[in-house]
Design a protein around this motif. Structure first.
Motif, PDB file in Angstrom:
ATOM      1  N   ARG A  22      35.386  43.254  29.261  1.00 17.68           N
ATOM      2  CA  ARG A  22      34.417  42.291  29.139  1.00 17.68           C
ATOM      3  C   ARG A  22      33.561  42.168  30.238  1.00 17.68           C
ATOM      4  O   ARG A  22      32.420  41.920  30.007  1.00 17.68           O
ATOM      5  N   LEU A  23      33.808  42.836  31.584  1.00 18.27           N
ATOM      6  CA  LEU A  23      32.645  43.064  32.539  1.00 18.27           C
ATOM      7  C   LEU A  23      32.029  43.732  32.315  1.00 18.27           C
ATOM      8  O   LEU A  23      30.548  43.672  32.526  1.00 18.27           O
ATOM      9  N   ALA A  24      32.181  45.062  31.893  1.00 20.18           N
ATOM     10  CA  ALA A  24      31.493  46.134  31.406  1.00 20.18           C
ATOM     11  C   ALA A  24      30.517  45.722  30.195  1.00 20.18           C
ATOM     12  O   ALA A  24      29.009  46.118  30.505  1.00 20.18           O
ATOM     13  N   GLU A  25      31.161  45.007  29.362  1.00 17.02           N
ATOM     14  CA  GLU A  25      30.091  44.648  28.272  1.00 17.02           C
ATOM     15  C   GLU A  25      29.187  43.611  28.896  1.00 17.02           C
ATOM     16  O   GLU A  25      28.058  43.741  28.230  1.00 17.02           O
ATOM     17  N   ALA A  26      29.320  42.823  29.814  1.00 15.76           N
ATOM     18  CA  ALA A  26      28.116  41.958  30.430  1.00 15.76           C
ATOM     19  C   ALA A  26      27.373  42.880  31.063  1.00 15.76           C
ATOM     20  O   ALA A  26      26.592  42.164  31.811  1.00 15.76           O
ATOM     21  N   GLY A  27      27.443  43.922  31.353  1.00 11.56           N
ATOM     22  CA  GLY A  27      26.321  44.836  32.394  1.00 11.56           C
ATOM     23  C   GLY A  27      26.980  45.202  33.594  1.00 11.56           C
ATOM     24  O   GLY A  27      26.116  45.905  34.475  1.00 11.56           O
ATOM     25  N   LEU A  28      28.107  45.110  33.927  1.00 16.11           N
ATOM     26  CA  LEU A  28      28.413  45.127  35.386  1.00 16.11           C
ATOM     27  C   LEU A  28      29.326  46.382  35.577  1.00 16.11           C
ATOM     28  O   LEU A  28      29.646  46.991  34.621  1.00 16.11           O
ATOM     29  N   GLN A  29      29.098  47.000  36.787  1.00 17.36           N
ATOM     30  CA  GLN A  29      29.800  48.244  37.051  1.00 17.36           C
ATOM     31  C   GLN A  29      31.041  47.894  37.709  1.00 17.36           C
ATOM     32  O   GLN A  29      30.977  47.280  38.746  1.00 17.36           O
ATOM     33  N   VAL A  30      32.054  48.510  37.024  1.00 18.90           N
ATOM     34  CA  VAL A  30      33.554  47.979  37.589  1.00 18.90           C
ATOM     35  C   VAL A  30      34.316  49.257  38.251  1.00 18.90           C
ATOM     36  O   VAL A  30      34.331  50.292  37.517  1.00 18.90           O
ATOM     37  N   GLU A  31      34.802  48.926  39.401  1.00 22.87           N
ATOM     38  CA  GLU A  31      35.819  49.794  40.153  1.00 22.87           C
ATOM     39  C   GLU A  31      37.182  48.866  39.999  1.00 22.87           C
ATOM     40  O   GLU A  31      37.154  47.659  40.039  1.00 22.87           O
ATOM     41  N   ARG A  32      38.236  49.932  39.963  1.00 21.61           N
ATOM     42  CA  ARG A  32      39.537  49.265  39.699  1.00 21.61           C
ATOM     43  C   ARG A  32      40.600  49.839  40.857  1.00 21.61           C
ATOM     44  O   ARG A  32      40.349  51.086  41.333  1.00 21.61           O
ATOM     45  N   ARG A  33      41.443  49.055  41.437  1.00 25.89           N
ATOM     46  CA  ARG A  33      42.534  49.475  42.329  1.00 25.89           C
ATOM     47  C   ARG A  33      43.583  49.111  41.695  1.00 25.89           C
ATOM     48  O   ARG A  33      43.808  47.914  41.233  1.00 25.89           O
ATOM     49  N   THR A  34      44.734  49.712  41.942  1.00 26.67           N
ATOM     50  CA  THR A  34      46.047  49.518  41.496  1.00 26.67           C
ATOM     51  C   THR A  34      46.876  48.489  42.567  1.00 26.67           C
ATOM     52  O   THR A  34      47.490  47.732  42.005  1.00 26.67           O
ATOM     53  N   GLY A  35      46.683  48.381  43.699  1.00 32.27           N
ATOM     54  CA  GLY A  35      47.205  47.559  44.843  1.00 32.27           C
ATOM     55  C   GLY A  35      46.516  46.570  45.290  1.00 32.27           C
ATOM     56  O   GLY A  35      45.170  46.422  45.110  1.00 32.27           O
ATOM     57  N   ALA A  36      47.188  45.844  46.203  1.00 32.40           N
ATOM     58  CA  ALA A  36      46.511  44.907  47.000  1.00 32.40           C
ATOM     59  C   ALA A  36      45.716  45.345  48.066  1.00 32.40           C
ATOM     60  O   ALA A  36      46.228  46.453  48.622  1.00 32.40           O
ATOM     61  N   LEU A  37      44.824  44.751  48.687  1.00 33.76           N
ATOM     62  CA  LEU A  37      44.179  45.004  50.000  1.00 33.76           C
ATOM     63  C   LEU A  37      44.069  44.131  51.017  1.00 33.76           C
ATOM     64  O   LEU A  37      44.266  43.009  50.491  1.00 33.76           O
ATOM     65  N   ALA A  38      44.189  44.533  52.384  1.00 36.21           N
ATOM     66  CA  ALA A  38      43.879  43.601  53.431  1.00 36.21           C
ATOM     67  C   ALA A  38      43.139  44.213  54.419  1.00 36.21           C
ATOM     68  O   ALA A  38      43.106  45.238  54.576  1.00 36.21           O
ATOM     69  N   GLY A  39      42.761  43.374  55.340  1.00 38.00           N
ATOM     70  CA  GLY A  39      42.134  43.804  56.821  1.00 38.00           C
ATOM     71  C   GLY A  39      40.764  44.429  56.610  1.00 38.00           C
ATOM     72  O   GLY A  39      40.128  44.082  55.513  1.00 38.00           O
ATOM     73  N   ALA A  40      40.662  45.438  57.144  1.00 44.20           N
ATOM     74  CA  ALA A  40      39.325  46.159  57.260  1.00 44.20           C
ATOM     75  C   ALA A  40      38.886  46.959  55.659  1.00 44.20           C
ATOM     76  O   ALA A  40      37.854  46.725  55.236  1.00 44.20           O
ATOM     77  N   GLU A  41      40.108  47.113  55.133  1.00 45.71           N
ATOM     78  CA  GLU A  41      39.662  47.755  53.787  1.00 45.71           C
ATOM     79  C   GLU A  41      39.451  46.833  52.694  1.00 45.71           C
ATOM     80  O   GLU A  41      38.586  47.116  51.985  1.00 45.71           O
TER      81      GLU A  41
END
Length: 405
Positions: A22-41
């Motif tokens: 849906r986001l790509a259809e709206a023209g966004l460049q999408v990156e995916r990650r499988t896990g959660a992130l915290a802190g500096a990352e």
């Protein structure tokens, strides 16, 4: 400051591919990650993307939000939004969207099926059978029909649980701090104690707030009927786990099904420890109430559509922390989105700056919520860079963004 004109999104925690599409259809460049992130990352990806999508394991605290001044919007691909500091997001001019309806059926089905399994003492019989022990017998096993289920929190999910339970012949009572319209033959209880005291099954469907923290404590558990079953598929902070474990060990309760916990592993590779482990007639599930293919696909589509709509039009219908405005499609040459403090003179200051440059207003939509004002203004021409800089540095404005046709 980012140098690209491409709008980018980062989706964490293995959000369903329907959101990506849906986001790509709206023209966004999408990156995916499988896990959660915290802190500096986490802060690194927030600073390098316009939109972030999370589920329940990624926590966006005030410092995280303040570290990403160009972040435009946050999508919570779940029901709850307690993992986001909503006040900080609002102050920064960032609307937060969620999916309050898409996994309703999945959670409701899990709750009702767990009630049946616990009434029939299936968990302990299953464990014994796997250990080679044949424990056939009717003692302590009951039908759901004719039993009372107390629903604590009678919102979208709680009311759906009531409909399913009533279709199986259960009597439904509910307690909610808000006045709610009854579905079917369900009736409201005057207090939490009144609700739990008359039910064989108690199920929780409340948000995580200071008011609901440990609301199911030793006192409330003592008010439950002897042998009652407790189900929690809402938020882990709602139940005092130590008090629940004690009630189960002392056999004051007949069983429990817990899907959410005060502390949950960040990933599937991290260990899970609970006082409730290895207890007979207790079902423990890893926060899977809304984890069906149907629910996750629907959540992905619903939240992504809200994010795409906001980016394209400035519309904030469905935002949990923001004034709700729906200005419709853009027909003018430019549309200005302005977030400001809800104070006298804010709108006049905006319109004065536009007038000083000779920019004419062709349409304007304003809403306020608490201390925040949000105005969407259609313009007859594109404002100059100098005007946009003046808007972005104005002391009374939190954020100004331009959408071009």
């Amino acid at each position: 400051m980012r140098k690209t004109n491409v709008t980018t999104a980062i989706l964490l925690e293995n959000i369903h591919q329907s959101a990506n599409a849906r986001l790509a259809e709206a023209g966004l460049q999408v990156e995916r990650r499988t896990g959660a992130l915290a802190g500096a990352e986490l802060r690194q990806v927030l600073a390098s993307h316009d939109v972030v999508g999370i589920r329940s394991a990624t926590h966006l605290r005030a410092d995280d939000i303040r570290s990403a001044p160009e972040l435009l919007s946050i999508g919570c691909f779940c029901i709850g939004t307690s993992q986001v500091d909503l006040e900080a997001a609002t102050t920064a001019g960032i609307p937060v969207f969620n999916a309050p309806f898409s996994n309703t059926r999945s959670v409701a089905e899990l709750v009702v099926s767990e009630a049946v399994m616990l009434l029939r003492r299936i968990p302990e019989k299953n464990t014994l059978a796997h250990a080679g022990k044949w424990a056939k017998g009717a003692a302590g096993a009951f039908e759901a029909r004719g039993k009372t289920i107390a629903i604590v929190g009678y919102g979208n999910i709680g009311s759906q649980v009531g409909v399913l339970a009533e279709s199986m012949g259960m009597r439904v009572v509910y307690y909610d701090v808000l006045a709610r319209l009854s579905h079917g033959s369900a009736r409201a209880a005057g207090s939490l104690e009144e609700a739990v005291s008359q039910a064989e099954v108690v199920t929780l469907h409340v948000p995580a707030t200071p008011r609901t923290r440990n609301m199911i404590d030793a006192r409330i558990l003592a008010a439950c009927k002897p042998g009652a079953i407790l189900i929690n598929a809402s938020r882990g902070s709602v139940v005092d786990i130590a008090a629940l474990a004690a009630a189960l060990r002392e056999k004051r309760l007949g069983g429990a099904a817990i899907d959410v916990f005060p502390e949950e592993p960040k990933t599937n590779n991290d260990p899970f420890v609970s006082e409730l482990q290895n207890m007979p007639n207790v079902l423990l599930t890893p926060h899977v109430g809304g984890s069906t293919e149907e629910a996750q696909e629907n959540i992905g589509t619903e939240v992504a559509a809200k994010l795409a709509h906001f980016l394209a039009t400035g519309g904030t219908i469905g935002a949990v922390n923001f004034p709700e405005v729906d200005p419709g499609p853009l027909h003018a040459p430019a549309r200005l989105l302005n977030v400001h403090g809800n104070a006298p003179g804010a709108l006049a200051a905006l319109n004065t700056l536009l007038a000083q440059e000779g920019v004419n207003i062709t349409g304007q939509h304003l809403q306020t919520r608490g201390h925040t004002g949000y105005v969407v203004t259609d313009l007859d021409r594109v404002p100059s860079d100098q005007l946009m800089q003046a808007l972005r540095t104005h002391a009374g404005f939190a954020r100004s963004r331009l959408i071009l046709r």
